[in-house]
Write a protein that holds these residues in place. Sequence first.
Motif, short mmCIF file in Angstrom:
data_model
loop_
_atom_site.label_atom_id
_atom_site.label_comp_id
_atom_site.label_asym_id
_atom_site.label_seq_id
_atom_site.Cartn_x
_atom_site.Cartn_y
_atom_site.Cartn_z
N ASP A 143 0.85 -1.19 0.00
CA ASP A 143 0.00 0.00 0.00
C ASP A 143 0.88 1.23 0.00
OD1 ASP A 143 -2.03 1.88 0.32
OD2 ASP A 143 -2.36 1.45 2.44
N GLY A 144 0.79 2.03 -1.06
CA GLY A 144 1.65 3.20 -1.19
C GLY A 144 0.95 4.50 -0.83
N ASP A 145 0.82 4.76 0.46
CA ASP A 145 0.07 5.93 0.90
C ASP A 145 0.84 7.23 0.78
OD1 ASP A 145 -2.49 5.08 1.54
OD2 ASP A 145 -1.90 4.34 3.50
N VAL A 146 0.13 8.26 0.34
CA VAL A 146 0.63 9.63 0.29
C VAL A 146 -0.60 10.53 0.23
CG1 VAL A 146 0.82 9.66 -2.24
CG2 VAL A 146 2.25 11.21 -0.88
N LEU A 147 -0.51 11.73 0.77
CA LEU A 147 -1.66 12.64 0.80
C LEU A 147 -1.71 13.49 -0.47
CD1 LEU A 147 -1.63 13.86 4.52
CD2 LEU A 147 -2.93 11.99 3.49
N MET A 148 -2.92 13.65 -1.01
CA MET A 148 -3.13 14.44 -2.22
C MET A 148 -4.34 15.35 -2.03
SD MET A 148 -4.91 11.64 -4.83
CE MET A 148 -5.04 12.82 -6.18
N LEU A 149 -4.54 16.25 -2.96
CA LEU A 149 -5.70 17.13 -2.95
C LEU A 149 -6.80 16.52 -3.81
CD1 LEU A 149 -7.08 19.89 -2.34
CD2 LEU A 149 -5.97 20.77 -4.40
N VAL A 150 -8.00 16.41 -3.25
CA VAL A 150 -9.17 15.95 -3.99
C VAL A 150 -10.20 17.07 -3.93
CG1 VAL A 150 -10.82 14.07 -4.31
CG2 VAL A 150 -8.66 13.64 -3.13
#
Length: 500
Positions: free
Chosen positions: A177-184
């Motif tokens: 699982d490659g988690d990173v925060l993005m803008l949605v």
Amino acid sequence: MSDSLKQADGISRRRFVHGMSAASVAAAAGLSGCVGGGGGGGGGGDASMSIPDDPDAVVDGASITLAIDEGHNTNPFKWFSDAIQEDTGVELGEINGFGFTNLFSKLMTEFTSNSGAFDLVSFYPQYLGTFAANGHLQPLDDMMGIDGWDPQFDDMLKPFRQMYTQWGGNTYALPIDGDVLMLVYRRDLFEQHDIEVPETWAEFNEVARYFTEETDDIEHGVATYGKRGFSYGWFLTRFGGLGGKYFDEEMNPQINTEAGRRALESWRETIQYAPDDTASYGYPELRDSFTGGNAAMVVQWTDVPKKAAASEATAGKWGGAPVPGWEDGRAASAMPVGRVLGVPSGSSDEQKLAAYRFAQTFTLPKFSTHMVSDPGCGEDPFRTSQLSNPEAFTQPNPLRDAPGESVAFNGMESAEQYTSAVEATLEQGYPVPYWPGSQDYINALDIEISRFVSGETGVEETLENVETEWESIVEDLGREQQQEYYSNVIDAWKNAGIWE
């Protein structure tokens, strides 16, 4: 779990790391300079195992148990278990699910009791250093060299391959699982109001204000994470972009700095335009605030666009982009959580082989591409081939009982936007500590950040509290050893291209 109990967990973790045996500390110190291709200092001593002449025959018919955080992230193990058993002969028996924020304490209890209850464990990479340095995980390198058992690391995205897998020159984990925060964001509303996607935090706050105060099209311009567990990640997205560092070379905390103050001041403005109960928002509440049509934009993990595409309120209306940055700095996307699979060192060699074989097969593109493209779970892309193949996100998962519910996006335009946004987000990734004892720093930061979001503390008090607690943790764990760990992890981060 209450804050008091979680603080107690933090104390017990600290005492455990501080109380490592002399032999373990010596082994860790001896290996700490061996950064290898990825992780930082010391391994956990001798964990050699015997590789049989015919490992495939040994694992054929074996049954293993899994420990993992409960919820939708267990789904892929259920979807794929029969097919993996057919390929490898390894049966996945019991799946043991634990709470999102008490996984560490559950696994640590099992490791220290050495009961052999779990053959395979899924955990957050921030625990890797502690688990590996204390000898709780089996090095995987010998099993990775078995013919046909290659996990195809060449296909792993570099940040996850470098940070999620190694400690002390050994490989201890396989990413899932490659988690990173993005803008949605609500692309339809942005287009309707001729609003550009914000590229700075000042623009972000102005967009949040506009949708909250000047339109009736949506209730809130923004929502934010505030619940204990991972709220620190939302702080790091701002802090990292201002050049924020965790410590200096002498292991003095660098949180109570101009970068920390500006990050919190900016976030405090954001909170004005969020729902009144945003301090209670964890992952599901923040996700639902967007997919339910109540917020115009959120910073969230990269699985949320898949959820948005499946929601009646946001299907065909969402957009994705990297998180904003600073005019006098850069953009930084924090990388909290993520998931990896490891093999406990206390199992028999036969069970270790079976657990690794299952995990290695599970991570291969044959299975994992169906996982990261399916909105029915929370795992996100961690392989290059998954981002270079946006078409996979328009196709059903044939290993589910209801394949029709597994399609993330209805067309290539959305799929390409998603994979491009995730790829761009990873290019500005900001890492989370993972050396032995680092969970104590994260826990202390998370407690104070959650209090800040709730309005219980202000900017200065929050930073002072974190600084004081971090100084205490450094002294408790041993400044010299922590300096060595931190220095080696910095080298790993630089090798991964996510630290300046």
